[in-house]
Structures are given as C-alpha cells and as structure tokens.
Design an enzyme around this catalytic site. Structure first.
Site, PDB file in Angstrom:
ATOM      1  N   GLN A  31      -9.878  10.168   6.819  1.00  0.00           N
ATOM      2  CA  GLN A  31      -9.510   8.896   7.562  1.00  0.00           C
ATOM      3  C   GLN A  31      -8.495   7.993   5.951  1.00  0.00           C
ATOM      4  O   GLN A  31      -7.646   6.991   6.650  1.00  0.00           O
ATOM      5  CB  GLN A  31     -10.821   7.835   7.080  1.00  0.00           C
ATOM      6  CG  GLN A  31     -11.647   8.711   7.906  1.00  0.00           C
ATOM      7  CD  GLN A  31     -13.627   7.962   7.648  1.00  0.00           C
ATOM      8  OE1 GLN A  31     -13.866   7.051   7.954  1.00  0.00           O
ATOM      9  NE2 GLN A  31     -13.950   7.965   7.053  1.00  0.00           N
ATOM     10  N   ASN A  32      -7.960   8.248   5.416  1.00  0.00           N
ATOM     11  CA  ASN A  32      -7.249   8.316   4.512  1.00  0.00           C
ATOM     12  C   ASN A  32      -5.350   8.560   5.198  1.00  0.00           C
ATOM     13  O   ASN A  32      -5.389   9.145   5.803  1.00  0.00           O
ATOM     14  CB  ASN A  32      -7.208   8.942   2.742  1.00  0.00           C
ATOM     15  CG  ASN A  32      -8.221   8.707   2.360  1.00  0.00           C
ATOM     16  OD1 ASN A  32      -9.261   7.454   3.331  1.00  0.00           O
ATOM     17  ND2 ASN A  32      -8.844   9.400   1.937  1.00  0.00           N
ATOM     18  N   ILE A  33      -5.306   7.138   4.635  1.00  0.00           N
ATOM     19  CA  ILE A  33      -3.609   6.571   5.477  1.00  0.00           C
ATOM     20  C   ILE A  33      -2.483   7.247   3.949  1.00  0.00           C
ATOM     21  O   ILE A  33      -0.976   6.889   3.668  1.00  0.00           O
ATOM     22  CB  ILE A  33      -3.784   5.462   6.036  1.00  0.00           C
ATOM     23  CG1 ILE A  33      -3.816   4.540   4.868  1.00  0.00           C
ATOM     24  CG2 ILE A  33      -4.093   5.878   7.197  1.00  0.00           C
ATOM     25  CD1 ILE A  33      -2.962   2.742   6.066  1.00  0.00           C
ATOM     26  N   ASP A  34      -2.965   7.397   2.617  1.00  0.00           N
ATOM     27  CA  ASP A  34      -2.253   8.007   1.236  1.00  0.00           C
ATOM     28  C   ASP A  34      -1.603   9.671   1.486  1.00  0.00           C
ATOM     29  O   ASP A  34      -0.979   9.438   0.730  1.00  0.00           O
ATOM     30  CB  ASP A  34      -2.898   7.464   0.845  1.00  0.00           C
ATOM     31  CG  ASP A  34      -4.388   8.070   0.290  1.00  0.00           C
ATOM     32  OD1 ASP A  34      -4.067   9.927   1.234  1.00  0.00           O
ATOM     33  OD2 ASP A  34      -5.183   8.168   0.082  1.00  0.00           O
ATOM     34  N   SER A  46     -18.288   5.599   3.375  1.00  0.00           N
ATOM     35  CA  SER A  46     -19.232   4.594   3.350  1.00  0.00           C
ATOM     36  C   SER A  46     -19.686   4.794   5.142  1.00  0.00           C
ATOM     37  O   SER A  46     -21.402   4.953   5.299  1.00  0.00           O
ATOM     38  CB  SER A  46     -19.407   3.221   3.528  1.00  0.00           C
ATOM     39  OG  SER A  46     -18.187   3.075   4.534  1.00  0.00           O
ATOM     40  N   HIS A  96      -6.338   8.190  11.110  1.00  0.00           N
ATOM     41  CA  HIS A  96      -6.082   6.848  11.060  1.00  0.00           C
ATOM     42  C   HIS A  96      -4.706   6.845  10.810  1.00  0.00           C
ATOM     43  O   HIS A  96      -4.382   5.660  10.503  1.00  0.00           O
ATOM     44  CB  HIS A  96      -6.972   5.635   9.884  1.00  0.00           C
ATOM     45  CG  HIS A  96      -8.397   6.195  10.418  1.00  0.00           C
ATOM     46  ND1 HIS A  96      -9.134   5.202   9.433  1.00  0.00           N
ATOM     47  CD2 HIS A  96      -8.811   6.471  11.246  1.00  0.00           C
ATOM     48  CE1 HIS A  96     -10.530   5.006  10.623  1.00  0.00           C
ATOM     49  NE2 HIS A  96     -10.454   5.885  11.506  1.00  0.00           N
ATOM     50  N   ASN A 144     -20.922  11.322  -3.095  1.00  0.00           N
ATOM     51  CA  ASN A 144     -20.554  10.282  -2.045  1.00  0.00           C
ATOM     52  C   ASN A 144     -20.689  10.013  -4.670  1.00  0.00           C
ATOM     53  O   ASN A 144     -21.957  10.649  -4.996  1.00  0.00           O
ATOM     54  CB  ASN A 144     -21.233   9.690  -1.493  1.00  0.00           C
ATOM     55  CG  ASN A 144     -20.281   7.875  -1.367  1.00  0.00           C
ATOM     56  OD1 ASN A 144     -20.620   7.082  -2.107  1.00  0.00           O
ATOM     57  ND2 ASN A 144     -20.129   8.269  -0.076  1.00  0.00           N
ATOM     58  N   ARG A 200       0.898  -1.438  -0.264  1.00  0.00           N
ATOM     59  CA  ARG A 200      -0.337   0.464   0.035  1.00  0.00           C
ATOM     60  C   ARG A 200       1.207   0.963  -0.253  1.00  0.00           C
ATOM     61  O   ARG A 200       0.888   2.559  -0.327  1.00  0.00           O
ATOM     62  CB  ARG A 200      -1.177  -0.257   1.244  1.00  0.00           C
ATOM     63  CG  ARG A 200      -2.158  -1.011   0.963  1.00  0.00           C
ATOM     64  CD  ARG A 200      -2.857  -1.069   2.115  1.00  0.00           C
ATOM     65  NE  ARG A 200      -3.831   0.482   2.242  1.00  0.00           N
ATOM     66  CZ  ARG A 200      -4.374   0.616   3.520  1.00  0.00           C
ATOM     67  NH1 ARG A 200      -4.618  -0.666   4.459  1.00  0.00           N
ATOM     68  NH2 ARG A 200      -5.479   1.294   3.804  1.00  0.00           N
TER      69      ARG A 200
HETATM   70  P1  OAD Z   1     -15.298   2.171   2.343  1.00  0.00           P
HETATM   71  O1  OAD Z   1     -14.599   1.727   0.957  1.00  0.00           O
HETATM   72  O2  OAD Z   1     -16.098   2.132   3.191  1.00  0.00           O
HETATM   73  O3  OAD Z   1     -16.197   3.502   1.554  1.00  0.00           O
HETATM   74  C1  OAD Z   1     -15.726   4.649   0.407  1.00  0.00           C
HETATM   75  C2  OAD Z   1     -17.116   5.529  -0.215  1.00  0.00           C
HETATM   76  O4  OAD Z   1     -16.549   5.557  -1.297  1.00  0.00           O
HETATM   77  C3  OAD Z   1     -18.746   4.674  -0.627  1.00  0.00           C
HETATM   78  O5  OAD Z   1     -19.366   5.124  -0.340  1.00  0.00           O
HETATM   79  C4  OAD Z   1     -17.977   4.547  -2.360  1.00  0.00           C
HETATM   80  O6  OAD Z   1     -19.894   5.039  -2.443  1.00  0.00           O
HETATM   81  C5  OAD Z   1     -18.161   5.784  -2.258  1.00  0.00           C
HETATM   82  N1  OAD Z   1     -17.163   6.213  -3.875  1.00  0.00           N
HETATM   83  C6  OAD Z   1     -16.252   5.284  -4.474  1.00  0.00           C
HETATM   84  N2  OAD Z   1     -15.249   6.419  -5.281  1.00  0.00           N
HETATM   85  C7  OAD Z   1     -15.747   7.532  -5.330  1.00  0.00           C
HETATM   86  C8  OAD Z   1     -15.832   8.105  -6.118  1.00  0.00           C
HETATM   87  N3  OAD Z   1     -14.717   8.558  -7.460  1.00  0.00           N
HETATM   88  N4  OAD Z   1     -16.030   9.915  -5.957  1.00  0.00           N
HETATM   89  C9  OAD Z   1     -16.662   9.539  -4.315  1.00  0.00           C
HETATM   90  N5  OAD Z   1     -17.653   8.580  -3.476  1.00  0.00           N
HETATM   91  C10 OAD Z   1     -16.722   7.622  -4.085  1.00  0.00           C
HETATM   92  O7  OAD Z   1     -14.197   3.636   2.950  1.00  0.00           O
HETATM   93  P2  OAD Z   1     -14.281   4.358   3.907  1.00  0.00           P
HETATM   94  O8  OAD Z   1     -15.122   4.921   4.192  1.00  0.00           O
HETATM   95  O9  OAD Z   1     -13.023   5.254   3.943  1.00  0.00           O
HETATM   96  O10 OAD Z   1     -10.126   2.162   8.810  1.00  0.00           O
HETATM   97  O11 OAD Z   1     -13.391   3.163   5.453  1.00  0.00           O
HETATM   98  C11 OAD Z   1     -13.501   3.979   6.645  1.00  0.00           C
HETATM   99  C12 OAD Z   1     -12.889   2.880   7.310  1.00  0.00           C
HETATM  100  O12 OAD Z   1     -12.736   1.699   7.924  1.00  0.00           O
HETATM  101  C13 OAD Z   1     -11.046   3.446   6.615  1.00  0.00           C
HETATM  102  O13 OAD Z   1     -10.456   4.721   7.439  1.00  0.00           O
HETATM  103  C14 OAD Z   1     -10.284   1.967   7.216  1.00  0.00           C
HETATM  104  C15 OAD Z   1     -10.878   1.328   6.783  1.00  0.00           C
HETATM  105  O14 OAD Z   1     -11.634  -0.058   7.257  1.00  0.00           O
HETATM  106  C16 OAD Z   1      -8.987   1.785   8.775  1.00  0.00           C
HETATM  107  O15 OAD Z   1      -8.074   0.861   8.667  1.00  0.00           O
HETATM  108  C17 OAD Z   1      -9.335   1.769  11.008  1.00  0.00           C
END
Ligand code: OAD
Length: 275
Positions: free
Chosen positions: A104-107, A221, A122, A245, A69
């Site tokens: 929440q992103n780590i990138d 999400s 995170h 979203n 990653r």
């Molecule tokens: P998710 O993978 O759960 O959700 C990504 C969201 O982005 C979804 O709701 C998609 O519909 C939306 N999406 C995808 N592509 C998109 C785009 N081009 N434009 C707009 N929206 C888009 O990721 P996170 O919500 O970030 O935690 O997940 C939260 C946490 O869960 C992460 O930080 C990580 C993970 O497990 C830890 O590592 C503690």
C-alpha cells in the site's frame, strides 16, 4: 527454540506466498505512518489532502504536500524489513515457491531494496498522471515516471516544508505546476480517498490472492479497503495468515500467527528459513 519455528515450518510448505505491507515497514526508515500522532503536515490531516476534492479546490497545496513526501521518500533508505522481504523472495523463488509483494506504500522503498515482484496498489510518488486519467498503472497511457526532485520552480524543499509559517506561504499560480506536453495539469499517480483502484491492478491482486496459500501481513492497521479484506479472502480458501505489527490490530486474533514488535527487528530472523 526460536519463536518463529512453527511459522517457518508452515512457510516452507507453502506454494504461493503473498506479503502485504503498509506504512509500518517504512516507519524505521523515518517515514511517518498515517494513523500515528505525527501524521500531520502543516495543520492538515493526511485525509484532508489525499482526496480528488482537495486537489480540485487547491492543486498547489496538494502538490506541495506530495512534493514534500517525494523529497522525504527520496532521502529515506530501505531498512531491515525491506531487505528481509527481498531475501525471502529470493529464497522462496529458488525453492519453486511463488512470491508476490502487494504494497500500500507509495514510497518505492521495496523497489529500492530490490524486491522484484511488486504490486504497488496505491500507486507511486514517483509517477505522475494527467489529472483526467483514471488508471495509474506504470505502463498505462498518460502516466509518467519522474524521479526528479526539481519538478518545477514553485515546488521546492522550502515551499513544501511542513513547518512553514503563514508569512512564508506563497500563492502558487496553477500554470506554474507540472503540466504535460498538451498543457494538461499533472497530479501524483496515487489513489486518493474516494477513488477506485486501478482496474487492471485489482484484477492482478484478485488472481494472486485466489492462489495464495500463505499471506504475511506487515505493518498495516488493516482499516483501509480493499487491503483490509485480503486476509479474509485467503482464509476463505483455507490459506494461512500471519501478521507482524508493533501493536495487535482488530483482526490479529483471527490469524494463525501474530508477532508483535518492530518489523525491522522481527523479519530478518523470522524470514531466515531453511528448506
Ligand atoms: P497506518 O498508519 O494506518 O498503519 C500503520 C501500521 O503500522 C500500524 O498498525 C502500526 O501499529 C504499524 N507499525 C508502525 N511502526 C511499525 C514498525 N516499526 N514495525 C511494524 N509495524 C509498525 O498505515 P497503513 O495501514 O499503511 O492509503 O494505511 C493504509 C492506507 O491508509 C495507506 O496506504 C493510505 C492511508 O490512508 C491511501 O493513500 C489510499
């Protein structure tokens, strides 16, 4: 008339704006989100590897996953969403409106797009910490920034590849993994499932959300706590909540504004505000 007009009008009236981002903002940079169908690395689900238990039982495997990653994030470039957020920060600040980005992103793509006031709730792929240290704040003790992709001989692009065959898998001796100068095993300074968030970071987030009167949620999400609760905290204080979203989320209907689509398509126009 722009579909963003009402949203923009409300945004220019805010005093303390907070943007919360998730994996969706980096999707257009080529970094897979967690809950989509491409979320596997080798045969593992992300959640199988992002836990302290996984690291304890197989630190080499977890390091390979995180090194993969790190390499992917290093190669990726910030996209139109990241830059639109940076532009918004600059516009708001020059009009005396405070701005905080909680990601929440780590990138680190927000950092590379030059957004200044960021809380990485995170952690980061580009910081390591002593395996026994609980915090992960950048300036904490036992936390080391590291942007080098050649961190050790056994964690190369080849050994960390997602599509490696079983024949190519090598047994990695733990002593070959990154260690600090006292010989303590290092790990990525990120939050894993089952771990508490850094206490100081949580305090910073709480005081930021307490003041927030306009929250913009992008590409998450909304299922992972505590971020999943931020909208509610702002709504309790009668703040405005908006969301961008690709798909509606479970809370979209309860927000003041919801815009559906790719954030890279929506944000440059949505954030083109005039005072
Ligand atoms: P998710 O993978 O759960 O959700 C990504 C969201 O982005 C979804 O709701 C998609 O519909 C939306 N999406 C995808 N592509 C998109 C785009 N081009 N434009 C707009 N929206 C888009 O990721 P996170 O919500 O970030 O935690 O997940 C939260 C946490 O869960 C992460 O930080 C990580 C993970 O497990 C830890 O590592 C503690």
């Amino acid at each position: 008339m722009s579909k963003f007009k009402e949203f923009q009008k409300a945004l220019t009236k805010a005093k303390n704006v907070v943007v919360l981002t998730g994996a969706g903002v980096s999707a257009e940079s080529g970094i897979p989100t967690f809950r989509d169908k491409n979320g596997l690395w080798r045969q593992y689900e992300f959640m199988d590897l992002a836990t302290p238990e996984a690291f304890e039982s197989n630190p080499a495997l977890v390091w390979q996953f995180y090194q993969y990653r790190r390499i992917m994030a290093s190669k990726a470039k910030p996209n139109a969403s990241h830059y639109a957020i940076t532009n918004l920060e600059q516009k708001l600040l020059s009009n005396n409106i405070s701005f905080t980005l909680i990601t929440q992103n780590i990138d680190e793509l927000h950092k590379r797009a030059n957004t200044k006031n960021i809380i990485e709730m995170h952690g980061s792929l580009f910081r390591f910490k002593n395996e026994f240290y609980e915090g992960f704040k950048e300036d904490g003790i036992n936390v080391y920034s590291n942007y080098n992709l050649n961190i050790c001989d056994v964690l190369t692009e080849k050994t960390c590849a997602p599509n490696i065959s079983n024949d190519e898998l090598i047994n990695i001796d733990i002593s070959k993994l990154p260690h600090d100068e006292n010989g303590v095993l290092l790990r990525p300074a990120v939050v894993w499932f089952g771990e508490a968030l850094d206490y100081e970071i949580m305090n910073e987030i709480n005081s930021t959300l307490d003041k927030c009167d306009f929250l913009i949620i992008i590409g998450t999400s909304g299922v992972v706590y505590p971020a999943a609760n931020f909208a509610r905290l702002v709504q309790i204080n009668y703040g405005v909540v908006s969301e961008f979203n690709l798909e509606p989320t479970s809370l979209s209907k309860s927000f003041d504004y919801f815009f559906q689509g790719k954030s890279g398509d929506l944000l440059p126009e949505a954030f083109d505000i005039q005072f």
